[in-house]
Scaffold this motif. Structure first.
Motif, PDB file in Angstrom:
ATOM      1  N   SER A   7      -4.181  -1.217   5.774  1.00  0.00           N
ATOM      2  CA  SER A   7      -3.751  -0.219   4.796  1.00  0.00           C
ATOM      3  C   SER A   7      -2.300  -0.453   4.429  1.00  0.00           C
ATOM      4  N   GLY A   8      -1.951  -0.032   3.250  1.00  0.00           N
ATOM      5  CA  GLY A   8      -0.591  -0.212   2.757  1.00  0.00           C
ATOM      6  C   GLY A   8       0.326   0.914   3.186  1.00  0.00           C
ATOM      7  N   ALA A   9       1.543   0.855   2.724  1.00  0.00           N
ATOM      8  CA  ALA A   9       2.557   1.848   3.080  1.00  0.00           C
ATOM      9  C   ALA A   9       2.151   3.225   2.573  1.00  0.00           C
ATOM     10  N   GLY A  10       2.234   4.225   3.436  1.00  0.00           N
ATOM     11  CA  GLY A  10       1.929   5.594   3.048  1.00  0.00           C
ATOM     12  C   GLY A  10       0.459   5.921   2.956  1.00  0.00           C
ATOM     13  N   SER A  11      -0.424   5.064   3.451  1.00  0.00           N
ATOM     14  CA  SER A  11      -1.862   5.280   3.284  1.00  0.00           C
ATOM     15  C   SER A  11      -2.411   6.441   4.098  1.00  0.00           C
ATOM     16  N   PHE A  12      -1.939   6.643   5.311  1.00  0.00           N
ATOM     17  CA  PHE A  12      -2.499   7.668   6.177  1.00  0.00           C
ATOM     18  C   PHE A  12      -1.621   8.910   6.285  1.00  0.00           C
ATOM     19  N   ASN A  13      -0.764   9.136   5.316  1.00  0.00           N
ATOM     20  CA  ASN A  13       0.059  10.346   5.318  1.00  0.00           C
ATOM     21  C   ASN A  13      -0.806  11.551   5.004  1.00  0.00           C
ATOM     22  N   THR A  14      -0.608  12.636   5.746  1.00  0.00           N
ATOM     23  CA  THR A  14      -1.331  13.871   5.476  1.00  0.00           C
ATOM     24  C   THR A  14      -0.346  15.026   5.445  1.00  0.00           C
ATOM     25  N   GLY A  15      -0.724  16.070   4.742  1.00  0.00           N
ATOM     26  CA  GLY A  15       0.138  17.242   4.681  1.00  0.00           C
ATOM     27  C   GLY A  15       0.167  17.816   3.276  1.00  0.00           C
ATOM     28  N   ASP A  16       0.878  18.927   3.127  1.00  0.00           N
ATOM     29  CA  ASP A  16       1.009  19.582   1.830  1.00  0.00           C
ATOM     30  C   ASP A  16       2.326  19.185   1.189  1.00  0.00           C
ATOM     31  N   ASN A  40       7.136   4.358  -2.575  1.00  0.00           N
ATOM     32  CA  ASN A  40       7.027   2.968  -2.138  1.00  0.00           C
ATOM     33  C   ASN A  40       7.302   2.077  -3.334  1.00  0.00           C
ATOM     34  N   LYS A  41       8.472   1.535  -3.384  1.00  0.00           N
ATOM     35  CA  LYS A  41       8.850   0.691  -4.516  1.00  0.00           C
ATOM     36  C   LYS A  41       8.000  -0.572  -4.555  1.00  0.00           C
ATOM     37  N   LEU A  42       7.862  -1.226  -3.408  1.00  0.00           N
ATOM     38  CA  LEU A  42       7.084  -2.460  -3.338  1.00  0.00           C
ATOM     39  C   LEU A  42       6.344  -2.453  -2.011  1.00  0.00           C
ATOM     40  N   SER A  43       5.017  -2.524  -2.063  1.00  0.00           N
ATOM     41  CA  SER A  43       4.219  -2.486  -0.851  1.00  0.00           C
ATOM     42  C   SER A  43       3.246  -3.652  -0.841  1.00  0.00           C
ATOM     43  N   SER A  44       3.163  -4.322   0.284  1.00  0.00           N
ATOM     44  CA  SER A  44       2.245  -5.444   0.441  1.00  0.00           C
ATOM     45  C   SER A  44       1.631  -5.377   1.838  1.00  0.00           C
TER      46      SER A  44
END
Length: 73
Positions: free
Chosen positions: A37-46, A52-56
């Motif tokens: 998964s890329g950057a920030g994929s599993f973030n949860t919350g309200d 993410n300017k550039l994600s690989s």
């Protein structure tokens, strides 16, 4: 202790799931998964704000074989 069970309707069961009715001594479902998964994929919350300017995501796996579940019994 024996149980009297009425009607049970099962719509679907996942590939590593267990469905049990009645007495049981031991249940041990086993499952393997590899997740990329890329950057920030599993973030949860309200109200998350993720920038993410550039994600690989590097999915290169040179050894091909990972640790298995065959000794986990």
């Amino acid at each position: 202790m024996p149980a009297i069970v009425g009607v049970a309707q099962v719509i679907s069961i996942g590939s590593s799931s267990v469905f049990n009715i009645g007495d049981v001594y031991k249940i041990m479902p086993l499952s393997n998964a590899k997740t990329f998964s890329g950057a920030g994929s599993f973030n949860t919350g309200d109200g998350l704000k993720v920038y993410n300017k550039l994600s690989s995501t590097n999915t290169y796996d040179p050894d091909v074989i990972d640790q298995g579940n065959y000794l986990n019994v």
